[in-house]
Design a protein around this motif. Structure first.
Motif, PDB file in Angstrom:
ATOM      1  N   ARG A   7       7.438   3.176  51.175  1.00 28.51           N
ATOM      2  CA  ARG A   7       7.374   3.715  49.948  1.00 28.51           C
ATOM      3  C   ARG A   7       7.895   5.506  50.133  1.00 28.51           C
ATOM      4  NH1 ARG A   7       1.957   1.828  47.002  1.00 28.51           N
ATOM      5  NH2 ARG A   7       1.138   2.431  49.090  1.00 28.51           N
ATOM      6  N   ALA A   9       7.609   9.215  47.651  1.00 28.66           N
ATOM      7  CA  ALA A   9       6.793   9.841  46.647  1.00 28.66           C
ATOM      8  C   ALA A   9       7.451  10.926  46.217  1.00 28.66           C
ATOM      9  CB  ALA A   9       5.502  10.588  47.225  1.00 28.66           C
ATOM     10  N   SER A 102       7.631   8.134  52.788  1.00 28.15           N
ATOM     11  CA  SER A 102       6.345   8.273  53.527  1.00 28.15           C
ATOM     12  C   SER A 102       6.605   8.543  54.894  1.00 28.15           C
ATOM     13  CB  SER A 102       5.251   7.068  53.241  1.00 28.15           C
ATOM     14  OG  SER A 102       4.200   6.917  53.922  1.00 28.15           O
ATOM     15  N   ILE A 151       1.488   7.998  52.680  1.00 26.80           N
ATOM     16  CA  ILE A 151       1.108   6.999  51.413  1.00 26.80           C
ATOM     17  C   ILE A 151       0.169   5.960  51.984  1.00 26.80           C
ATOM     18  CG2 ILE A 151       1.934   5.751  49.409  1.00 26.80           C
ATOM     19  CD1 ILE A 151       4.294   6.977  49.368  1.00 26.80           C
ATOM     20  N   ASP A 155      -2.967   4.000  46.918  1.00 27.65           N
ATOM     21  CA  ASP A 155      -2.473   4.788  46.049  1.00 27.65           C
ATOM     22  C   ASP A 155      -2.713   6.076  46.321  1.00 27.65           C
ATOM     23  OD1 ASP A 155      -0.695   2.717  45.470  1.00 27.65           O
ATOM     24  OD2 ASP A 155      -1.854   2.360  43.400  1.00 27.65           O
ATOM     25  N   ILE A 157      -2.364   9.854  48.579  1.00 38.13           N
ATOM     26  CA  ILE A 157      -1.175  10.391  49.530  1.00 38.13           C
ATOM     27  C   ILE A 157      -1.674  11.641  50.170  1.00 38.13           C
ATOM     28  CG2 ILE A 157       0.999  11.270  49.196  1.00 38.13           C
ATOM     29  CD1 ILE A 157       1.497  10.438  46.554  1.00 38.13           C
ATOM     30  N   ASP A 192      -2.400   8.985  43.276  1.00 33.30           N
ATOM     31  CA  ASP A 192      -1.243   9.258  42.574  1.00 33.30           C
ATOM     32  C   ASP A 192      -1.071   9.469  41.036  1.00 33.30           C
ATOM     33  OD1 ASP A 192       1.436   8.148  41.971  1.00 33.30           O
ATOM     34  OD2 ASP A 192       0.584   6.383  41.497  1.00 33.30           O
ATOM     35  N   ILE A 246       3.804   8.221  43.366  1.00 32.98           N
ATOM     36  CA  ILE A 246       4.433   7.105  43.982  1.00 32.98           C
ATOM     37  C   ILE A 246       5.480   6.405  43.646  1.00 32.98           C
ATOM     38  CG2 ILE A 246       3.728   4.983  45.497  1.00 32.98           C
ATOM     39  CD1 ILE A 246       1.000   6.177  45.856  1.00 32.98           C
ATOM     40  N   ALA A 248       7.125   3.017  44.409  1.00 38.24           N
ATOM     41  CA  ALA A 248       7.087   1.774  45.056  1.00 38.24           C
ATOM     42  C   ALA A 248       8.345   0.970  45.191  1.00 38.24           C
ATOM     43  CB  ALA A 248       6.012   0.863  44.455  1.00 38.24           C
ATOM     44  N   GLN A 377       1.298   3.062  37.314  1.00 40.63           N
ATOM     45  CA  GLN A 377      -0.005   2.740  38.042  1.00 40.63           C
ATOM     46  C   GLN A 377      -0.702   1.510  37.452  1.00 40.63           C
ATOM     47  OE1 GLN A 377      -1.301   4.154  40.630  1.00 40.63           O
ATOM     48  NE2 GLN A 377      -3.219   3.240  40.644  1.00 40.63           N
TER      49      GLN A 377
END
Length: 391
Positions: A7, A9, A102, A151, A155, A157, A192, A246, A248, A377
């Motif tokens: 993932r 960010a 990540s 990550i 969720d 970081i 996140d 984040i 995804a 989220q």
């Protein structure tokens, strides 16, 4: 499950700085002149002192601002009063954003490379002259952001962040520039979509300078006739904020891109062809465009239609999830809610429902980055807990 890409960010850093600079000057100069037009005393600059021919340098009274002068019968200057107050306000606001995978380090720089003299050497040359050998080093200035996100499944970081805002406005010794730098280097763990204060600074410098005649300038009240005052107040306030988002999958990337593109204005938005409102009835959807008011066929009330769609969506039906998104958007059978509408459209877009991606992109243009982060989220939590736990 193991063959999944890492993932990413999106890191947004906001640097806000306000500088207030106030300066006040007050000075008095005067001269005593006898009948022969010779100066015999005083603090006035630029006039001859008696028969010596020497010129007085005075107390350094300025020429800007309000100046009141007293002249003699021959038009010569006898006394001078000068008052000046200056106020300046500078505001620096930068908001760099960068997308990083990540575990990888990413950097962004917007600025200039300024040459600075690193070393200087004088060598003997021919014909009695000398040569100067200089070593120049380039210094990066501007907005510089370096981040390394890691990550986790919850969720959260972990971030290694280095943020710098620097510029050059003055020239120092040997012609080298003076570089003003505001820099933050830290390691932290964030949730996140949660903005956090990285650092802050509030400073105030006060200075007062008096130039005048010794002893006489210190006399209460009357001492102002023998001195010039300069008062300076400089106040600086600096705040550095950071917000991680984040990303995804491709749907998250598209939604965040549309949100920030919307901040730039209409010129940055992609052109979307309008869709006929009646096209929704061909598939039984509520709408395929934000301005459509199509509804499901049948005599059921909007509230009953919402309950049915909610039941089928909780069982994983992608078309019902799309319908729920449009219900929350148009306020049909349920109060309008852009966040929940975006969440259900995100879920249905991930399932490949036609028009879900387009409608979500158009909805994103009406939402703030905070609302989009909340919707993404909720969509992730909905996938993890099951569709029955959504909303």
């Amino acid at each position: 499950e193991l063959d999944k890409p890492a993932r990413s960010a999106l890191i947004e850093v906001t640097v806000a700085e306000v500088t207030l600079d106030d300066t006040t000057q007050l000075g008095v100069e005067w001269a005593l002149i006898n009948s022969g037009a010779n100066v015999v005393g005083g603090t006035l600059a630029g006039v001859a002192l008696g028969l010596s021919g020497r010129v007085a340098s005075g107390l350094g009274v300025g020429t800007n601002g309000l100046t009141i002068a007293q002249l003699g019968s021959a038009g010569d200057l006898r006394a001078l009063l000068n008052m000046l107050a200056t106020s300046s306000k500078a505001k620096v606001l930068s908001s760099p954003r960068i997308l990083a995978r990540s575990g990888e380090t990413a950097s962004i720089q917007v600025g200039s490379e300024i040459p600075t003299i690193n070393q200087q050497q004088t060598n003997a040359a021919t014909a009695g002259s000398t040569g100067v050998l200089q070593s120049v080093q380039y210094r990066k200035t501007g907005i510089i952001l370096n981040v390394k996100p890691i990550i986790y499944s919850s969720d959260r970081i972990d971030l290694d962040v280095t943020q710098e805002v620097s510029d050059s406005t003055k020239v120092g010794a040997a012609g080298s520039p003076i570089i003003d730098t505001r820099k933050v280097d830290t390691h932290l763990s964030l949730k996140d979509g949660t903005p956090v204060l990285l650092g802050g600074l509030i400073s105030q410098n006060n200075s007062r300078t008096e130039t005048g005649v010794p002893y006489l300038k210190d006399i209460p009240f009357a001492g102002q006739l023998f001195r010039t005052n300069t008062d300076n107040t400089r106040k600086t306030e600096l705040l550095v904020l950071i917000t991680p988002y984040i990303v995804a999958d491709d749907h998250d990337a598209t939604a965040i891109t549309d949100a920030f593109r919307n901040q730039l204005g209409d010129w940055a938005r992609p052109a979307v062809e309008p869709v006929a409102a009646g096209a929704a009835q061909q598939r039984g959807d509520f709408s395929v465009a934000l301005t459509s008011s199509d509804t499901l066929s049948g005599q059921a009330s909007p509230a009953a239609q919402y309950k049915l769609a909610r039941l089928e969506a909780s069982q994983g039906d992608a078309a019902s999830q799309y319908n729920l998104g449009m219900m929350y958007l148009n306020g049909q059978g349920v109060p309008a809610n852009l966040v929940l509408s975006h969440m259900w459209l995100t879920l249905s877009a991930a399932a490949g429902v036609e028009n879900a991606t387009r409608n979500r992109a158009m909805l994103t243009n009406k939402m703030t980055p905070e609302q989009i982060a909340e919707a993404l989220q909720l969509a992730r939590e909905c996938k993890q807990r099951g569709f029955k736990a959504c909303d």
